[in-house]
Design an enzyme around this catalytic site. Structure first.
Site, short mmCIF file in Angstrom:
data_model
loop_
_atom_site.label_atom_id
_atom_site.label_comp_id
_atom_site.label_asym_id
_atom_site.label_seq_id
_atom_site.Cartn_x
_atom_site.Cartn_y
_atom_site.Cartn_z
N ASN A 1 0.82 -1.22 0.00
CA ASN A 1 0.00 0.00 0.00
C ASN A 1 0.85 1.27 0.00
OD1 ASN A 1 -1.99 -1.87 0.17
ND2 ASN A 1 -2.64 -1.36 2.26
N THR B 1 -14.57 39.11 -31.02
CA THR B 1 -15.34 38.73 -29.83
C THR B 1 -16.65 38.17 -30.39
OG1 THR B 1 -16.41 40.89 -29.64
CG2 THR B 1 -14.38 40.60 -28.36
N SER C 1 -8.11 13.23 -48.36
CA SER C 1 -9.37 12.51 -48.28
C SER C 1 -9.33 11.38 -49.29
CB SER C 1 -10.52 13.48 -48.61
OG SER C 1 -11.62 12.76 -49.11
N LYS D 1 -8.80 17.82 -51.04
CA LYS D 1 -8.80 18.09 -49.59
C LYS D 1 -7.45 17.96 -48.92
CE LYS D 1 -12.31 17.70 -47.15
NZ LYS D 1 -13.05 18.65 -46.36
N TYR E 1 -6.43 2.31 2.42
CA TYR E 1 -6.25 1.78 1.06
C TYR E 1 -7.39 0.86 0.67
CZ TYR E 1 -4.59 -0.73 -2.99
OH TYR E 1 -4.50 -1.28 -4.24
N GLN F 1 -6.11 0.77 -7.50
CA GLN F 1 -5.34 0.20 -8.59
C GLN F 1 -5.80 0.80 -9.93
OE1 GLN F 1 -3.95 -3.94 -8.45
NE2 GLN F 1 -5.31 -4.30 -10.18
#
Ligand code: ARG
Length: 485
Positions: A118, A163, A291, A297, A331, A336
């Site tokens: 632990n 903005t 693409s 593309k 613990y 884990q």
């Protein structure tokens, strides 16, 4: 028959058990296939523990020597890929301990005196994470250096600041990049703070209540470099908390989430800027994909994936918080489950930082220190976009204020001028002096300087503003800051 109890672990833990663990339970409870990446920290922690035990007279000097040589052998076995990880031995800790005992005999069985898995696992994860944070800090610095190098070259490039994603006021492209510098500088600061708390030693808490052996926890912290800024050893001060605390993992994942959110915001902008509608930038071909159906593309896959991976890291943060939320002290095996999200967060953050540093400024020539092959900036497109959308309307209002109008009246006057310009299909700077004067008689020929992008930029000299002089001083500050890091 072997005298190593760990060899029989697959049969049962100890004489207490009447039947072996089922295969399914073994697989369900084992963590060795992911926690083996902690091996170096596990050995480092064990060696410091053994050294302290021998210094305190709990372990003989010969046993400590044997442990050192056994661990050296295990290190080379793991490094060369010869080490055999066994599912039956559950986790990294038991695998290494069993092998140690196989190599050195009884001394290996004495290593686990005055500790438990632990406090051992909590120590390992902290040691491992702290070393990873060191790497992340280097990568964060690289990313900041590439932003800085791009910013230095583009102080005079103007684009619209937005903005609400509506054109607002002209800003320098360098200024825009430096906004991200601020975010990444805070991310680095947060990582350093978290690292200093991560560097605190749980070992010596044993299973949960401490130990009756006369151990020296401060010494172990010292040996492992778990020290504060003054070089004083840092140890967890409550044994129950020591074995069950995963705050360091949660705050690391939280800081990583925020870092990824910053990356994601930048990704979104790169994606928009690369689209045909903006056409502000081109990302180097090696960071884009084509693409399979549309031959024209070029897709910004890297920033798109980074934006997607942000969700993954934030998910790990949620996972860890949920993992902890109802755990009683101390613990529990639940813990884990802290490893995979933590490991994946580290991997994702490191790869993303690395790729972004290269995508932005290109690769750095180690000889000349010059970057090449990064983002291509389309200065004209940025400039044209800033010329559209009445980006200098605030400048006109400020101009009127300087001529004596109260700001609210100036705002209204300019609003009417913009309304008329939209009707006529013109920009403010395209109006004649007479047309402008029809909105207010105090407007003179000097207004055109104010309506220009450069004039607008140059005027924003307040601290942290977009005027080139301000940007220069910010670049200077960041350069010095990064040199010190
Ligand atoms: N593999 C375990 C973990 O990661 C190690 C600690 C196990 N402790 C225990 N009492 N079962 O948490």
């Amino acid at each position: 028959m072997s005298t190593n109890p760990l060899d029989q672990k697959s049969q049962a833990w100890s004489g207490l058990f009447n039947e072996p663990m089922s295969e399914l339970v073994q697989r369900y409870t084992a963590s060795v296939f992911f926690d083996q990446r902690l091996w170096r920290a596990d050995i480092q922690g064990s060696l410091a523990h053994a050294q302290m035990l021998s210094e305190c007279g709990i372990l003989s000097a010969e046993d400590f020597k044997a442990i050192q040589s056994g661990m050296a052998q295990i290190t080379s076995e793991i490094e060369s890929g010869q080490f055999e990880w066994k599912l039956a031995l559950e986790d990294v800790h038991l695998n290494i301990e069993a092998r140690l005992t196989q190599i050195i005999g009884d001394a290996g069985k004495r290593l686990h005196t005055a500790r438990s898995r632990n406090d051992q696992v909590a120590t390992d994860v902290r040691l491992w994470l702290s070393a990873e944070i060191d790497l992340i800090l280097v990568l964060l610095k690289d990313l900041q250096s590439s932003l800085l190098s791009l910013a230095k070259d583009h102080i005079d490039v103007i684009l619209p600041g937005f903005t609400h994603l509506q054109v607002a006021q002209p800003v320098s492209f360098a200024h825009h990049l430096l906004a991200y510098m601020e975010m990444f500088a805070r991310d680095a600061q947060r990582m350093r703070e978290i690292q200093s708390r991560t560097n605190t030693l749980p070992l010596g808490a044993a299973a949960l209540a401490g130990t009756s052996y006369p151990i020296n926890r401060l010494r172990v912290a010292e040996l492992l470099g778990m020290v504060n800024a003054k070089g004083e050893p840092q140890v967890c001060q409550n044994s129950l908390d020591a074995v069950s605390d995963r705050d360091f993992a949660i705050e690391f994942t939280s800081a990583s989430s925020l870092l990824m959110v910053h990356i994601s915001r930048m990704s979104e902008e790169l994606i928009l800027w690369m689209s045909q509608n903006f056409a502000f930038i081109q990302i180097a071909d090696r960071f884009t994909t084509g693409s399979s159906i549309m031959p024209q593309k070029k897709n910004p896959d890297v920033p798109e994936l980074a934006r997607g991976k942000t969700g993954r890291v934030v998910g790990h943060l949620m996972g860890l918080l949920m993992l902890m939320k109802a755990q009683p002290l101390a613990y529990n095996k639940d813990n884990q489950e802290d490893k995979e999200p933590l490991f994946d967060t580290v991997d994702t953050v490191k790869d993303t930082l690395r790729i972004f540093a290269q995508m932005i400024a290109g690769e750095k020539d180690p000889q000349t220190g010059q970057f090449s092959g990064g983002l291509r900036i389309h200065k004209e497109a940025m400039q044209n976009a800033a010329l559209k959308g009445y980006a200098t309307a605030t400048d006109l209002a400020d101009y009127l204020v300087k001529k004596g109008l109260p700001f609210r009246d100036a705002h209204e006057t300019v609003a009417l001028a913009v309304k008329q310009s939209i009707k006529d299909g013109k920009e403010l700077s395209e109006l004649t002096l007479e047309e402008l004067q029809s909105f207010h008689k105090s407007i003179n020929a000097d207004v055109f300087e104010v309506l220009s992008l450069e004039g607008s930029l140059n005027s924003r000299t307040s601290l942290g503003g977009t005027a080139p002089l301000q940007i220069q001083s910010q670049i200077e500050r960041h350069t010095q800051r990064l040199q010190k890091e």
